[in-house]
Design a protein around this motif. Structure first.
Motif, mmCIF file in Angstrom:
data_model
loop_
_atom_site.group_PDB
_atom_site.id
_atom_site.type_symbol
_atom_site.label_atom_id
_atom_site.label_comp_id
_atom_site.label_asym_id
_atom_site.label_seq_id
_atom_site.Cartn_x
_atom_site.Cartn_y
_atom_site.Cartn_z
ATOM 1 N N ILE A 41 55.662 -69.420 -11.211
ATOM 2 C CA ILE A 41 55.056 -70.751 -11.045
ATOM 3 C C ILE A 41 56.044 -71.863 -11.406
ATOM 4 O O ILE A 41 56.141 -72.868 -10.698
ATOM 5 C CB ILE A 41 53.742 -70.847 -11.853
ATOM 6 C CG1 ILE A 41 52.697 -69.928 -11.216
ATOM 7 C CG2 ILE A 41 53.237 -72.286 -11.921
ATOM 8 C CD1 ILE A 41 51.364 -69.878 -11.937
ATOM 9 N N VAL A 66 50.134 -76.453 -7.507
ATOM 10 C CA VAL A 66 50.059 -75.004 -7.274
ATOM 11 C C VAL A 66 48.619 -74.548 -7.489
ATOM 12 O O VAL A 66 48.019 -74.853 -8.528
ATOM 13 C CB VAL A 66 50.977 -74.238 -8.261
ATOM 14 C CG1 VAL A 66 50.873 -72.738 -8.038
ATOM 15 C CG2 VAL A 66 52.418 -74.684 -8.115
ATOM 16 N N VAL A 93 46.423 -71.312 -8.079
ATOM 17 C CA VAL A 93 46.615 -69.918 -8.494
ATOM 18 C C VAL A 93 45.290 -69.179 -8.360
ATOM 19 O O VAL A 93 44.267 -69.625 -8.900
ATOM 20 C CB VAL A 93 47.102 -69.862 -9.968
ATOM 21 C CG1 VAL A 93 47.502 -68.444 -10.339
ATOM 22 C CG2 VAL A 93 48.264 -70.817 -10.186
ATOM 23 N N ILE A 147 48.570 -77.619 -11.885
ATOM 24 C CA ILE A 147 48.137 -76.230 -11.703
ATOM 25 C C ILE A 147 46.605 -76.168 -11.609
ATOM 26 O O ILE A 147 45.909 -76.731 -12.454
ATOM 27 C CB ILE A 147 48.617 -75.351 -12.880
ATOM 28 C CG1 ILE A 147 50.143 -75.425 -13.005
ATOM 29 C CG2 ILE A 147 48.155 -73.917 -12.718
ATOM 30 C CD1 ILE A 147 50.722 -74.652 -14.173
#
Ligand code: C5P
Length: 231
Positions: A36, A48, A50, A70
């Motif tokens: 990451i 990102v 996830v 994230i």
């Protein structure tokens, strides 16, 4: 706009470890933290997403996992389901024309230069493409008795790596189509190929390994330490 998706909901059984392979320690961090961080260190990448298994007890304990670039979504039964869930989340935030880079949580050795080269090479492309490495070994096709049926022409063969870069709308359509048709795929490009589109192959380093078997962790550590020495 460019986004990243990291499927991280696999159980990693082939690793035979006490936890999913993405949470194993590697050069002072976890495998997934390397993967990451390497994406986030590219300033073109907005965020990102996830995909983590519903029953995953490891992810919430990673201090850095609460970072504002994230986002966590729930993974699915297959890798393609995990990617689909992440794309679903992105659809509420991103445009169908935005690029999405899908990168395995288990590939901690992605080089910054390869990531940048993938992005720059494909920026103007109609379809997108993947990092890949030409095959260097001679390849044999086996018959049912595990005898050599033929030697395959390796000059046209490539190993598919990640990240794999496609437009959000195209990738979502491709993954929905393979699901509807009950087709199993092992990477995102295969789903896009199923729509009769032709992704590009962008050459990347063979050191971008996928941590799969116990020995791969040692190799990944070696690659990362060597890279640090070269800086
Ligand atoms: O099993 P394999 O190594 O091919 O998985 C590649 C990546 O896909 C890994 O990062 C794994 O965590 C992820 N994956 C997933 N959901 C699944 C299976 C695999 O996100 N159901």
């Amino acid at each position: 706009m460019i986004w990243a998706v990291v499927p991280a909901a696999g159980s990693g059984l082939r690793m035979r470890a006490d936890r999913p392979k993405q949470y194993l320690p590697l050069a002072g961090k976890t495998v997934i933290q390397h993967s990451i961080e390497r994406l986030l260190s590219n300033q073109n990448i907005r965020g990102v997403v996830v995909a983590v298994a519903a029953e995953d007890g490891w992810w919430p304990h990673l201090q850095w996992s609460a970072g504002d670039r994230i986002h966590r979504v729930e993974g699915g039964a297959e890798r393609s389901d995990s990617v689909c869930n992440a794309l679903q989340w992105l659809s509420g935030t991103a445009d169908d024309q935005d690029w999405v880079l899908v990168h395995d949580a288990a590939r901690p050795c992605l080089r910054a230069a390869d990531l940048q080269s993938l992005i720059e090479s494909l920026q103007e492309d109609a379809v997108g493409g993947i990092l890949a490495a030409p095959v260097s070994d001679t390849i044999k096709r086996a018959d049912a008795k595990q005898k050599i049926a033929e030697t395959v022409d390796r000059s046209v063969l490539w190993r598919a790596l990640t990240p794999q870069m496609f437009r959000l709308g195209v990738l979502r359509a491709a993954l929905e189509q393979i699901k509807a048709d009950g087709v199993a795929v092992t990477d995102d490009a295969e789903a896009v190929e199923y729509l009769k589109l032709q992704p590009c192959l962008i050459e990347g380093a063979v050191t971008n390994i996928k941590v799969t078997h116990p020995g791969d962790l040692l190799l990944a550590e070696e690659i990362i330490l060597r890279e640090l020495e070269e800086r």
